[in-house]
Design an enzyme around this catalytic site. Sequence first.
Site, PDB file in Angstrom:
ATOM      1  N   SER A 162       1.004  -1.371   0.074  1.00 44.29           N
ATOM      2  CA  SER A 162       0.088  -0.036   0.109  1.00 44.29           C
ATOM      3  C   SER A 162       0.930   1.345   0.022  1.00 44.29           C
ATOM      4  O   SER A 162       2.233   1.132   0.117  1.00 44.29           O
ATOM      5  CB  SER A 162      -1.000   0.014   1.306  1.00 44.29           C
ATOM      6  OG  SER A 162      -0.114   0.399   2.397  1.00 44.29           O
ATOM      7  N   LYS A 163       0.390   2.391  -0.066  1.00 45.84           N
ATOM      8  CA  LYS A 163       0.817   3.514   0.080  1.00 45.84           C
ATOM      9  C   LYS A 163       1.811   3.825   0.988  1.00 45.84           C
ATOM     10  O   LYS A 163       2.921   4.398   1.024  1.00 45.84           O
ATOM     11  CB  LYS A 163      -0.081   4.741  -0.106  1.00 45.84           C
ATOM     12  CG  LYS A 163      -0.489   5.124  -1.511  1.00 45.84           C
ATOM     13  CD  LYS A 163       0.703   5.750  -2.254  1.00 45.84           C
ATOM     14  CE  LYS A 163       0.185   6.945  -3.158  1.00 45.84           C
ATOM     15  NZ  LYS A 163       1.284   7.613  -4.005  1.00 45.84           N
ATOM     16  N   ARG A 164       1.735   3.151   2.086  1.00 46.58           N
ATOM     17  CA  ARG A 164       2.278   3.359   3.354  1.00 46.58           C
ATOM     18  C   ARG A 164       3.896   3.141   3.263  1.00 46.58           C
ATOM     19  O   ARG A 164       4.940   3.831   3.599  1.00 46.58           O
ATOM     20  CB  ARG A 164       2.238   2.502   4.312  1.00 46.58           C
ATOM     21  CG  ARG A 164       0.910   2.577   5.331  1.00 46.58           C
ATOM     22  CD  ARG A 164       1.003   1.390   6.461  1.00 46.58           C
ATOM     23  NE  ARG A 164       1.229   0.273   5.928  1.00 46.58           N
ATOM     24  CZ  ARG A 164       0.163  -0.837   5.368  1.00 46.58           C
ATOM     25  NH1 ARG A 164      -1.081  -0.405   5.353  1.00 46.58           N
ATOM     26  NH2 ARG A 164       0.623  -1.916   4.937  1.00 46.58           N
ATOM     27  N   THR A 165       4.307   2.284   2.125  1.00 48.14           N
ATOM     28  CA  THR A 165       5.907   2.015   2.106  1.00 48.14           C
ATOM     29  C   THR A 165       6.351   2.444   0.692  1.00 48.14           C
ATOM     30  O   THR A 165       7.470   1.791   0.267  1.00 48.14           O
ATOM     31  CB  THR A 165       6.169   0.603   2.575  1.00 48.14           C
ATOM     32  OG1 THR A 165       5.410  -0.102   1.590  1.00 48.14           O
ATOM     33  CG2 THR A 165       6.162   0.071   3.903  1.00 48.14           C
ATOM     34  N   ASP A 208       5.311   4.261  -3.394  1.00 52.32           N
ATOM     35  CA  ASP A 208       4.224   4.444  -4.396  1.00 52.32           C
ATOM     36  C   ASP A 208       3.645   3.062  -5.033  1.00 52.32           C
ATOM     37  O   ASP A 208       4.451   2.018  -5.124  1.00 52.32           O
ATOM     38  CB  ASP A 208       4.738   5.289  -5.648  1.00 52.32           C
ATOM     39  CG  ASP A 208       4.840   6.480  -5.257  1.00 52.32           C
ATOM     40  OD1 ASP A 208       3.852   7.145  -4.563  1.00 52.32           O
ATOM     41  OD2 ASP A 208       5.477   7.277  -5.615  1.00 52.32           O
TER      42      ASP A 208
END
Length: 488
Positions: free
Chosen positions: A253-256, A258
């Site tokens: 996901s966007k957490r780690t 793009d």
Amino acid sequence: MPETVRVRFAPSPTGKLHVGGARTALFNWAFARGRGGVFLLRIEDTDPERSRREHEAEILEGLAWLGLDWDEGPDVGGPHGPYRQSERLERHRELADRLLAEGRAYRCFCGPERLAELRAEQEARKQTPAYDRRCRSVAPDESARRAAAGEAFTLRFLVPEGETRFRDAVRRDVTFANAEVDDWIMVRTDGKPTYNFVVVCDDADMAVTHVLRGEEHLVNTPKQVLLYRALGFDVPEFGHLPLMLGTDGRKLSKRTGDTALADYRDGGYPPEALANFLCLQGWALDGETEVFSLETLVERFDVADVGKAGSVFDPDKLLWLAGEYVRADSPERLAERCAPFVAAAGLADADELERRRPWFVDVLRTEQERIRTYAELPARIAYLFAADDAVEYDDKALKNARKHARARELLEEYGAWLAERFDEGPDAVREATKAWVVERELKMPVLFQPLRLALTGLPGGPDLFEVMALLGRDASLRRIRVAGERLA
Ligand code: GLU
């Protein structure tokens, strides 16, 4: 003769192309290309609220950017078209009617209230929610009469008894008890067919031989296999590709980092680097070689070698790979690929870069070792486009230059000397400059730090004599003079 391999990538045009989707497309493509097969694109646009033509266009663009091509698809046509699911609804209806007529599907008149009650009861009893199959017992003529009278219904698949097996190239043979499969909805009350239904109709009609897709679809496969059998179609071989995980070990996901392919294109990553990186997500060439081309992937890829374990999408590794590709590229091609980034940064417009192409290629030659993405270039070369009397001085560069008490005098003296020698070329001037410093019994940084400040304003960068060659005689001498004044 062995059957021709036919594989597909079937994106829903409801948003940007995800890197996970791009990996699925890449593996399907490589599998087809390595076996003289056909790779087709089918747009799964049956959700009219969320599907957009712009998304479809962007997805196709993204795949082409990655280096993929396709033999059949909405843009190129083909013998099994149309390739947009929304244009195949009549055929879906025909197959649904057939299943209903044959008693392999049935109308369900249970409304949302009854289904909600049923679910609540099952949850209270800690059972897995499933339809209790009440409408299976509605007699066919009564069912037809109620439908004709306008009563709302869904069409459910009648799951037969028994056990079902299918081949999965990644997970080997998979067996499930039919009892675990719900009588799932094929067509909703509004007449719209569901994903599990149309995907089978279309894959069968398009003669797809192998369905390679993300592991998140594994839960759907039993339903689909049963449907193939009910329709009397050949069941393709499946291959469920392992999940791509973030560096935190959770679903990507966007957490780690793009997750949209376009973010990497816009971020100036070489497409070859991204393609190479995606190859490593679940597959390995020989367990050692990490940098390899799509040609190698095509030669060596087999879905049977894809691992079951989730793979980690590590943006640092991708950046490293990007640098490998930038260094291996030709300065000419890099210039072409970097030009839009330099223009977007407002340093020069595209026409100017085109007019000064040989010069810009030389710029790339000096910076190629230092950048990893095209987007890293503009900040490194902004000084080349600055006005000679307004080069931005970085604090650290200024501090370095000011360490030397006589920096100003030295620059003046060196500037005068350089004016006589400049035209001898970078190599000769470099050697002569070193001798000039030695003659004065100075250490190299005493001249070189103020000189770098004068020419670039930066604390580090390429060889200063190459920088001078890029700036040219007038700009170099002017910058040295201006620095003398600015250091005063
Ligand atoms: N449209 C589905 C998706 O985007 C395709 C799934 C499949 O390959 O069967 O996830």
